[in-house]
Enzyme design. Structure first.
Site, PDB file in Angstrom:
ATOM      1  N   GLU A  66       0.723  -1.057   0.134  1.00 10.98           N
ATOM      2  CA  GLU A  66       0.076  -0.312  -0.026  1.00 10.98           C
ATOM      3  C   GLU A  66       0.766   0.961   0.121  1.00 10.98           C
ATOM      4  OE1 GLU A  66      -0.444  -2.873   1.657  1.00 10.98           O
ATOM      5  OE2 GLU A  66      -2.577  -2.889   1.513  1.00 10.98           O
ATOM      6  N   PHE A 128     -11.932  -7.169  13.825  1.00  8.33           N
ATOM      7  CA  PHE A 128     -10.697  -7.221  13.203  1.00  8.33           C
ATOM      8  C   PHE A 128     -10.104  -6.442  11.964  1.00  8.33           C
ATOM      9  CE2 PHE A 128      -9.376  -9.600   9.183  1.00  8.33           C
ATOM     10  CZ  PHE A 128      -8.312 -10.127   9.523  1.00  8.33           C
ATOM     11  N   GLN A 129      -8.952  -6.007  12.232  1.00 16.16           N
ATOM     12  CA  GLN A 129      -8.514  -5.340  11.544  1.00 16.16           C
ATOM     13  C   GLN A 129      -9.729  -3.637  11.129  1.00 16.16           C
ATOM     14  OE1 GLN A 129      -8.697  -6.718   6.992  1.00 16.16           O
ATOM     15  NE2 GLN A 129      -7.238  -7.892   7.575  1.00 16.16           N
ATOM     16  N   LYS A 178     -17.822  -0.176   5.810  1.00 18.56           N
ATOM     17  CA  LYS A 178     -18.320  -1.604   4.896  1.00 18.56           C
ATOM     18  C   LYS A 178     -19.213  -1.319   4.796  1.00 18.56           C
ATOM     19  CE  LYS A 178     -17.281  -6.440   4.148  1.00 18.56           C
ATOM     20  NZ  LYS A 178     -17.078  -7.508   4.345  1.00 18.56           N
ATOM     21  N   MET A 496      24.608   8.342   1.441  1.00 17.84           N
ATOM     22  CA  MET A 496      24.541   8.998   1.909  1.00 17.84           C
ATOM     23  C   MET A 496      24.645   9.379   3.515  1.00 17.84           C
ATOM     24  SD  MET A 496      24.396  12.126   1.788  1.00 17.84           S
ATOM     25  CE  MET A 496      23.428  13.016   0.083  1.00 17.84           C
TER      26      MET A 496
HETATM   27  C1  LIG Z   1      12.981   5.226   4.328  1.00 16.83           C
HETATM   28  C2  LIG Z   1      13.543   5.322   4.882  1.00 16.83           C
HETATM   29  N1  LIG Z   1      14.989   5.172   5.249  1.00 16.83           N
HETATM   30  C3  LIG Z   1      15.744   5.616   5.999  1.00 16.83           C
HETATM   31  C4  LIG Z   1      16.064   6.566   5.509  1.00 16.83           C
HETATM   32  C5  LIG Z   1      17.579   7.386   6.214  1.00 16.83           C
HETATM   33  N2  LIG Z   1      18.711   7.518   4.551  1.00 16.83           N
HETATM   34  C6  LIG Z   1      18.943   8.708   3.930  1.00 16.83           C
HETATM   35  S1  LIG Z   1      19.891   7.986   2.866  1.00 16.83           S
HETATM   36  C7  LIG Z   1      20.113   6.837   3.667  1.00 16.83           C
HETATM   37  C8  LIG Z   1      20.891   6.108   2.428  1.00 16.83           C
HETATM   38  C9  LIG Z   1      20.459   5.698   0.942  1.00 16.83           C
HETATM   39  O1  LIG Z   1      21.541   4.834   0.042  1.00 16.83           O
HETATM   40  P1  LIG Z   1      20.899   3.656  -0.705  1.00 16.83           P
HETATM   41  O2  LIG Z   1      19.684   4.432  -1.512  1.00 16.83           O
HETATM   42  O3  LIG Z   1      21.681   3.433  -1.258  1.00 16.83           O
HETATM   43  O4  LIG Z   1      21.150   5.816  -1.857  1.00 16.83           O
HETATM   44  P2  LIG Z   1      22.581   6.168  -2.526  1.00 16.83           P
HETATM   45  O5  LIG Z   1      22.806   7.137  -1.026  1.00 16.83           O
HETATM   46  O6  LIG Z   1      23.916   5.306  -1.605  1.00 16.83           O
HETATM   47  O7  LIG Z   1      22.881   6.399  -2.950  1.00 16.83           O
HETATM   48  C10 LIG Z   1      19.469   6.304   4.866  1.00 16.83           C
HETATM   49  C11 LIG Z   1      19.696   5.821   4.608  1.00 16.83           C
HETATM   50  C12 LIG Z   1      15.837   7.453   5.079  1.00 16.83           C
HETATM   51  N3  LIG Z   1      15.787   8.393   4.266  1.00 16.83           N
HETATM   52  N4  LIG Z   1      13.894   7.409   4.745  1.00 16.83           N
END
Ligand SMILES: Cc1ncc(C[n+]2csc(CCOP(=O)(O)OP(=O)(O)O)c2C)c(N)n1
Length: 590
Positions: A66, A128-129, A178, A496
């Site tokens: 979703e 439920f749900q 529902k 990042m």
């Molecule tokens: C749902 C979610 N969880 C954690 C983060 C924290 N976060 C920001 S950038 C990042 C790293 C992303 O890694 P990747 O997808 O490999 O992309 P890259 O930075 O290597 O280009 C994380 C964990 C986020 N922004 N969103």
């Protein structure tokens, strides 16, 4: 409608006055709102709705989670400007929508989310749900409704669309028990919306508009700071007119990219934490900052007291709550940029004979300075003979797409490099999760965008982390043969976070290594489409061309230099004029 009107109207449209179920009425309302497709996932309480859908022309895209229904609806909306629609069942279905709703809220995306609810008699009984969807979604929607009777269903649905799309857009949720889906009654269409407590300011104050134009002429170093409101407000042409009239250097924020064509001579680049030197210096040294449809986000302003420290500020925004929230403007104008900008331009033209000639010299000097900053430190685009640099990948995507492709992105380093290096010559080409920064956004939003714009080349650029959050949607892509080009910028890290650990945590890399990634060719072929992995710079152009020319979906896994950092970078909370351009240099020991 009066009953005689109903009879007259019924003669024209057989749906009017017809005996229908709530589910059928909902579909009729969606149809009247111009919905041609929506994204969802069924469950117990929405079966009556899906049963009515069986005979209906509106297309439903069955996603695999979703959250992705919400992201796909956002992609659809961001690519078109239309209201995106998603649907989920009660309980876990509804709670799975939350990240998408917050994302749409943060980025002001018009969305209607329909959720099923347990039978009215069971509400509050821990059935439920059952989840308190209305309560849970209150803080993460622009507005939400709980439908209590069949009679109010059409009115609520049309109000939901109106609220989602008007003023500052946002997500609106409609929770439907529902028994309301199952109840039957005569369908009476709703032709007018009456919401006494809901006011939208669009025109802007005439006196303030005149004063703004005067300030724009008086300024020696004007600078335009254009935000996502330009794109969402379809005000790109109006912005371009202002930029040219004033001949002002202009930046577009991460949300505003494409608001002014990236190929326009006055476009400087993106500002902020990973913005360019010229953009951030321009913001810092201007004497007039013209902020349009933007919210002075911390990722743009950095240290707020130092931000645009010499500047007077004009701020135009449709949401009164944004004006003065982070920076008190000298001239606040609450209104729709699409309507306010032409009025500013008109006032500027009227004042031109008095000012234009006087300002020529100072403006020339200002442009000389802007150009010098641009030349002094352009974005870094390193290429290597042995490995693929991430910047090389973005540069090549830019070259092959020519500023015309839709590019969705996930969140992380790849997002910043894409925003820096890919041109967007029109609005609604660049689709990313700006405010919330939600990983897992890139692939499903591309599904929505490709569904909405089958004529367009659509890239979904992801990191190897974010892509792995979206793998289930490869099934949706395959099942609808959506020819999306998924480009994984694979650096083997949550890049990042790794960059921050390297720069600010003494390179203590904790929980950021992604040491397992599926074989792209096998993964794609398991879903019936093509995939490939490359790791050499000389493979890049051909691989991208192959992906683009393939008629179907394509998964291209591009192994890039793992330890590259995104620069420039403004350390969090610092002034944007204090940018870091590369790794700290070793200190020479005497
Ligand atoms: C749902 C979610 N969880 C954690 C983060 C924290 N976060 C920001 S950038 C990042 C790293 C992303 O890694 P990747 O997808 O490999 O992309 P890259 O930075 O290597 O280009 C994380 C964990 C986020 N922004 N969103």
């Amino acid at each position: 409608m009066q009953s005689t009107d109903v009879l007259a109207a019924a003669a024209k449209n057989p749906a009017i006055g017809k005996l229908m179920s709530g589910a059928e009425m909902l579909l009729e309302c969606l149809s009247r709102e111009g919905v041609d497709c929506f994204f969802g996932y069924p469950g117990g309480v929405t079966i009556p709705f899906y049963d009515a859908l069986y005979d209906h022309h509106i297309r439903h895209i069955l996603v695999r989670h979703e959250e992705n229904a919400c992201f796909a609806a956002e992609g659809y909306s961001r690519a078109t400007g239309k209201v995106g629609v998603c649907c989920a069942t009660s309980g876990p279905g509804a709670t799975n929508l939350i990240t998408g709703l917050v994302d749409a809220m943060m980025d002001s995306i018009p969305l209607v989310a329909i959720t099923g609810q347990v039978h009215s008699k069971l509400i509050g009984s821990d059935a439920f749900q059952e989840a308190d969807t209305f309560g849970i979604t209150r803080p993460c929607t622009k507005h939400n409704f709980m439908v209590k009777t069949l009679a109010e269903l059409p009115k609520i649905v049309h109000e939901a669309f109106y609220i989602a799309a008007s003023g500052r857009p946002g997500p609106v949720l409609v929770d439907i028990p529902k028994d309301v889906f199952q109840a039957r009654g005569h369908y009476i269409p709703v032709d007018t919306i009456h919401l006494p407590g809901y006011k939208v300011f669009t025109e802007g104050h005439t006196g303030q508009i005149r004063r703004a134009a005067q300030l724009m002429w008086e300024a020696e170093r004007p600078f335009i700071y254009a935000g996502g409101g330009i794109v969402l407000g379809n005000a790109s042409a109006e912005l371009t007119e202002l930029v040219e009239l004033l001949d002002a250097p202009t930046v577009c924020t991460l949300m505003g990219l494409g608001g002014l064509s990236s190929s326009h001579a006055n476009f400087v680049s993106m500002p902020g934490m990973h913005g360019s030197y010229a953009a951030n210096m321009g913001m810092t040294e201007c004497d007039l900052l013209i902020a349009l449809g933007t919210r002075f986000d911390d990722r743009v302003t950095g240290h707020l007291p130092s931000f645009a420290r010499h500047a007077r500020v004009i701020h135009v925004d449709i949401d009164p709550a944004e004006v003065g929230k982070n920076r008190q403007p000298d001239i606040p104008i609450v209104g729709d940029v699409k309507r306010v900008l032409p009025r500013i331009c008109k006032a500027l033209q009227e004042l031109a004979p008095e000012f234009a000639a006087k300002k020529t010299e100072q403006r020339k000097k200002w442009w000389t300075q802007i150009r010098a900053w641009k030349e002094e430190r352009p974005y870094d685009k390193p290429h290597s003979d042995t490995e693929i640099k991430p910047q090389h990948l973005m540069d090549e995507i830019d070259r092959l797409s020519g500023g015309q492709a839709i590019v969705t992105s996930d969140v992380g380093q790849h997002q910043m490099w894409a925003a820096q290096l890919i041109r967007f010559n029109e609005p609604r080409l660049w689709i990313n999760s700006g405010g919330l920064g939600a990983m897992g956004f890139g692939v499903p939003s591309a599904m929505g965008a490709q569904m909405a714009r089958p004529d367009k080349l659509v890239f979904a650029i992801c990191g190897d982390g974010g892509f792995q959050m979206s793998i289930p949607e490869l099934a949706t892509i395959a099942s609808h043969a959506l020819p999306i080009k998924i480009i994984v910028m694979n650096n083997g890290y949550l890049g990042m976070v790794r960059q921050w650990q390297t720069l600010f945590y003494n390179n203590r890399l904790s929980a950021v290594e992604l040491d397992c990634f599926p074989d792209a060719e096998k993964l794609a072929s398991a879903y019936g489409f093509k995939g490939k992995t490359i790791d050499k710079p000389w493979q890049l152009t051909d691989a991208l061309k192959e992906a683009i020319n393939d008629p179907g979906p394509y998964l291209l896994n591009v192994k890039v230099s793992p330890e590259e950092n995104v620069y420039p970078m403004v350390p969090a909370g610092g002034p944007i004029s204090e940018m870091v351009f590369g790794p700290p240099q070793p200190v020479a020991v005497a």
